[in-house]
Design a protein around this motif. Structure first.
Motif, PDB file in Angstrom:
ATOM      1  N   ARG A  23      10.570 -12.593 -21.202  1.00 46.24           N
ATOM      2  CA  ARG A  23      11.530 -11.865 -22.043  1.00 46.24           C
ATOM      3  C   ARG A  23      12.933 -12.273 -21.633  1.00 46.24           C
ATOM      4  O   ARG A  23      13.271 -12.217 -20.438  1.00 46.24           O
ATOM      5  CB  ARG A  23      11.307 -10.370 -21.844  1.00 46.24           C
ATOM      6  N   GLN A  24      13.757 -12.676 -22.582  1.00 45.43           N
ATOM      7  CA  GLN A  24      15.117 -13.120 -22.273  1.00 45.43           C
ATOM      8  C   GLN A  24      16.126 -11.982 -22.361  1.00 45.43           C
ATOM      9  O   GLN A  24      17.281 -12.163 -21.997  1.00 45.43           O
ATOM     10  CB  GLN A  24      15.515 -14.265 -23.209  1.00 45.43           C
ATOM     11  N   ASP A  25      15.724 -10.840 -22.881  1.00 46.26           N
ATOM     12  CA  ASP A  25      16.588  -9.659 -22.940  1.00 46.26           C
ATOM     13  C   ASP A  25      16.584  -8.922 -21.604  1.00 46.26           C
ATOM     14  O   ASP A  25      15.634  -9.052 -20.803  1.00 46.26           O
ATOM     15  CB  ASP A  25      16.089  -8.674 -24.003  1.00 46.26           C
ATOM     16  N   ALA A  26      17.619  -8.129 -21.387  1.00 42.69           N
ATOM     17  CA  ALA A  26      17.654  -7.212 -20.249  1.00 42.69           C
ATOM     18  C   ALA A  26      18.475  -5.996 -20.654  1.00 42.69           C
ATOM     19  O   ALA A  26      19.223  -6.038 -21.638  1.00 42.69           O
ATOM     20  CB  ALA A  26      18.274  -7.883 -19.024  1.00 42.69           C
ATOM     21  N   SER A  51      17.976 -18.151 -19.006  1.00 48.94           N
ATOM     22  CA  SER A  51      18.845 -17.126 -19.576  1.00 48.94           C
ATOM     23  C   SER A  51      18.347 -15.713 -19.270  1.00 48.94           C
ATOM     24  O   SER A  51      19.128 -14.773 -19.250  1.00 48.94           O
ATOM     25  CB  SER A  51      18.984 -17.326 -21.076  1.00 48.94           C
ATOM     26  N   HIS A  52      17.043 -15.576 -19.024  1.00 49.39           N
ATOM     27  CA  HIS A  52      16.539 -14.247 -18.644  1.00 49.39           C
ATOM     28  C   HIS A  52      17.125 -13.815 -17.301  1.00 49.39           C
ATOM     29  O   HIS A  52      17.386 -12.627 -17.081  1.00 49.39           O
ATOM     30  CB  HIS A  52      15.008 -14.248 -18.596  1.00 49.39           C
ATOM     31  N   ILE A  53      17.355 -14.792 -16.417  1.00 47.76           N
ATOM     32  CA  ILE A  53      18.012 -14.480 -15.139  1.00 47.76           C
ATOM     33  C   ILE A  53      19.474 -14.110 -15.375  1.00 47.76           C
ATOM     34  O   ILE A  53      20.003 -13.176 -14.772  1.00 47.76           O
ATOM     35  CB  ILE A  53      17.924 -15.691 -14.184  1.00 47.76           C
ATOM     36  N   GLY A  54      20.132 -14.849 -16.264  1.00 45.90           N
ATOM     37  CA  GLY A  54      21.517 -14.532 -16.584  1.00 45.90           C
ATOM     38  C   GLY A  54      21.671 -13.145 -17.177  1.00 45.90           C
ATOM     39  O   GLY A  54      22.596 -12.403 -16.836  1.00 45.90           O
ATOM     40  N   ALA A  55      20.748 -12.774 -18.092  1.00 45.29           N
ATOM     41  CA  ALA A  55      20.815 -11.454 -18.719  1.00 45.29           C
ATOM     42  C   ALA A  55      20.635 -10.347 -17.680  1.00 45.29           C
ATOM     43  O   ALA A  55      21.377  -9.355 -17.674  1.00 45.29           O
ATOM     44  CB  ALA A  55      19.742 -11.358 -19.807  1.00 45.29           C
ATOM     45  N   MET A  56      19.660 -10.532 -16.800  1.00 38.79           N
ATOM     46  CA  MET A  56      19.415  -9.528 -15.763  1.00 38.79           C
ATOM     47  C   MET A  56      20.594  -9.439 -14.791  1.00 38.79           C
ATOM     48  O   MET A  56      21.024  -8.349 -14.403  1.00 38.79           O
ATOM     49  CB  MET A  56      18.135  -9.889 -14.998  1.00 38.79           C
ATOM     50  N   THR A  57      21.151 -10.591 -14.427  1.00 42.64           N
ATOM     51  CA  THR A  57      22.290 -10.612 -13.505  1.00 42.64           C
ATOM     52  C   THR A  57      23.505  -9.919 -14.114  1.00 42.64           C
ATOM     53  O   THR A  57      24.233  -9.191 -13.429  1.00 42.64           O
ATOM     54  CB  THR A  57      22.637 -12.066 -13.144  1.00 42.64           C
ATOM     55  N   ALA A  58      23.735 -10.129 -15.411  1.00 41.01           N
ATOM     56  CA  ALA A  58      24.874  -9.488 -16.081  1.00 41.01           C
ATOM     57  C   ALA A  58      24.768  -7.966 -16.015  1.00 41.01           C
ATOM     58  O   ALA A  58      25.753  -7.277 -15.741  1.00 41.01           O
ATOM     59  CB  ALA A  58      24.951  -9.964 -17.525  1.00 41.01           C
ATOM     60  N   CYS A  59      23.574  -7.438 -16.276  1.00 45.19           N
ATOM     61  CA  CYS A  59      23.399  -5.980 -16.242  1.00 45.19           C
ATOM     62  C   CYS A  59      23.610  -5.426 -14.834  1.00 45.19           C
ATOM     63  O   CYS A  59      24.275  -4.403 -14.644  1.00 45.19           O
ATOM     64  CB  CYS A  59      22.017  -5.605 -16.769  1.00 45.19           C
ATOM     65  N   GLN A  60      23.046  -6.111 -13.855  1.00 43.92           N
ATOM     66  CA  GLN A  60      23.221  -5.646 -12.476  1.00 43.92           C
ATOM     67  C   GLN A  60      24.686  -5.705 -12.059  1.00 43.92           C
ATOM     68  O   GLN A  60      25.201  -4.787 -11.409  1.00 43.92           O
ATOM     69  CB  GLN A  60      22.366  -6.507 -11.542  1.00 43.92           C
ATOM     70  N   ALA A  61      25.369  -6.783 -12.431  1.00 44.46           N
ATOM     71  CA  ALA A  61      26.777  -6.932 -12.065  1.00 44.46           C
ATOM     72  C   ALA A  61      27.650  -5.892 -12.764  1.00 44.46           C
ATOM     73  O   ALA A  61      28.660  -5.439 -12.216  1.00 44.46           O
ATOM     74  CB  ALA A  61      27.264  -8.344 -12.401  1.00 44.46           C
ATOM     75  N   ALA A  62      27.268  -5.511 -13.978  1.00 41.36           N
ATOM     76  CA  ALA A  62      28.033  -4.490 -14.704  1.00 41.36           C
ATOM     77  C   ALA A  62      28.039  -3.180 -13.910  1.00 41.36           C
ATOM     78  O   ALA A  62      29.056  -2.478 -13.871  1.00 41.36           O
ATOM     79  CB  ALA A  62      27.437  -4.284 -16.091  1.00 41.36           C
ATOM     80  N   ARG A  63      26.926  -2.849 -13.316  1.00 41.66           N
ATOM     81  CA  ARG A  63      26.855  -1.645 -12.485  1.00 41.66           C
ATOM     82  C   ARG A  63      27.656  -1.805 -11.201  1.00 41.66           C
ATOM     83  O   ARG A  63      28.407  -0.907 -10.811  1.00 41.66           O
ATOM     84  CB  ARG A  63      25.388  -1.325 -12.155  1.00 41.66           C
ATOM     85  N   GLU A  64      27.522  -2.942 -10.565  1.00 40.72           N
ATOM     86  CA  GLU A  64      28.153  -3.145  -9.266  1.00 40.72           C
ATOM     87  C   GLU A  64      29.673  -3.254  -9.358  1.00 40.72           C
ATOM     88  O   GLU A  64      30.380  -2.884  -8.421  1.00 40.72           O
ATOM     89  CB  GLU A  64      27.598  -4.435  -8.638  1.00 40.72           C
ATOM     90  N   HIS A  65      30.194  -3.752 -10.478  1.00 37.25           N
ATOM     91  CA  HIS A  65      31.627  -4.048 -10.567  1.00 37.25           C
ATOM     92  C   HIS A  65      32.402  -3.086 -11.449  1.00 37.25           C
ATOM     93  O   HIS A  65      33.563  -3.362 -11.777  1.00 37.25           O
ATOM     94  CB  HIS A  65      31.813  -5.478 -11.062  1.00 37.25           C
TER      95      HIS A  65
END
Length: 239
Positions: A23-26, A51-65
């Motif tokens: 799944r490429q969504d997160a 891109s699935h890694i990029g999507a997951m990383t974006a969501c995690q970074a949104a929380r952290e930053h």
């Protein structure tokens, strides 16, 4: 959360399931404090290998930053926020030894603000790319952004992170009683361009939040030409 009911789901599309692809969504959903809720969806670009890694990383970074208060969501603050998210994606690409383009993802986030009495008042939307935000008001879906994505021309040229962090769109949205705010990837936004899907979802969700089981079934409807991953966060403002 007082005043809000939230349902969220992210499912792998039939095409990815058939081809044994991830799944490429997160998505991400957090209660940051008594006055802030953060929700986000991301859609990895189809032609990017990781891109699935990029999507997951974006969501995690949104929380952290998340450092800015909702009332400070000016353009400069949003660009700094998205630059930090883009930096996190670039760092993940470097750690894996791959080009940053392989982690390209669209991204949409909502910072939901509660007032001092604990009532949800407003959502600040920020996005890069073609994820969609819609508001269901009195049975009618309305796009939250002035410009709706043109899915007919969605290609590798689609705006995405990490390369377009400086092109973040910002939109405040009032959360009126009985309204529904929908954040979704194009796996749902595309079929919602058809009146049958749009009206059916309005009928289901306009009368109040369904059970989680019903919501999962409703988002997972079958449509012959729509086999992409499907992610939706649905937020009801309730009395």
């Amino acid at each position: 959360m007082p005043g809000l009911v939230i349902r969220a789901v992210s499912t792998r599309g039939d095409a990815h399931r058939y081809n044994a692809q991830p799944r490429q969504d997160a998505m991400g959903l957090w209660r940051i404090s008594e006055r802030i809720v953060l929700a986000c969806v991301a859609d990895g670009l189809g032609n990017a290998q990781l891109s699935h890694i990029g999507a997951m990383t974006a969501c995690q970074a949104a929380r952290e930053h998340l450092r800015i208060r909702p009332d400070e969501q000016a353009a400069d603050a949003a660009r700094r926020y998205f630059s930090r998210i883009a930096d996190a994606i670039e760092a993940e690409a470097a750690r894996r030894g791959v080009a940053v383009e392989e982690l390209a993802t669209t991204f949409l986030t909502a910072v939901i603000q509660f007032d001092v009495h604990g009532s949800p008042q407003q959502a600040w939307l920020m996005r890069v790319g073609d994820c969609a935000a819609m508001r269901l008001h009195r049975g009618v879906w309305v796009s939250c952004f002035a410009k709706e994505p043109d899915y007919e021309v969605a290609t590798s040229a689609t705006l995405a992170l990490p390369g377009h962090a400086d092109q973040v769109e910002i939109q405040p949205v009032s959360l009126d009683p009985e309204d529904v705010l929908l954040l979704c990837t194009d796996g749902l936004a595309k079929p919602m361009r058809g009146s049958e899907v749009r009206n059916q979802l309005a009928a289901w969700w306009g009368s109040g939040p369904p059970s989680l089981t019903e919501f999962l079934w409703q988002v997972g409807f079958k449509a012959r030409t729509h086999d992409d991953d499907r992610t939706a966060i649905c937020i009801w403002r309730v009395s």
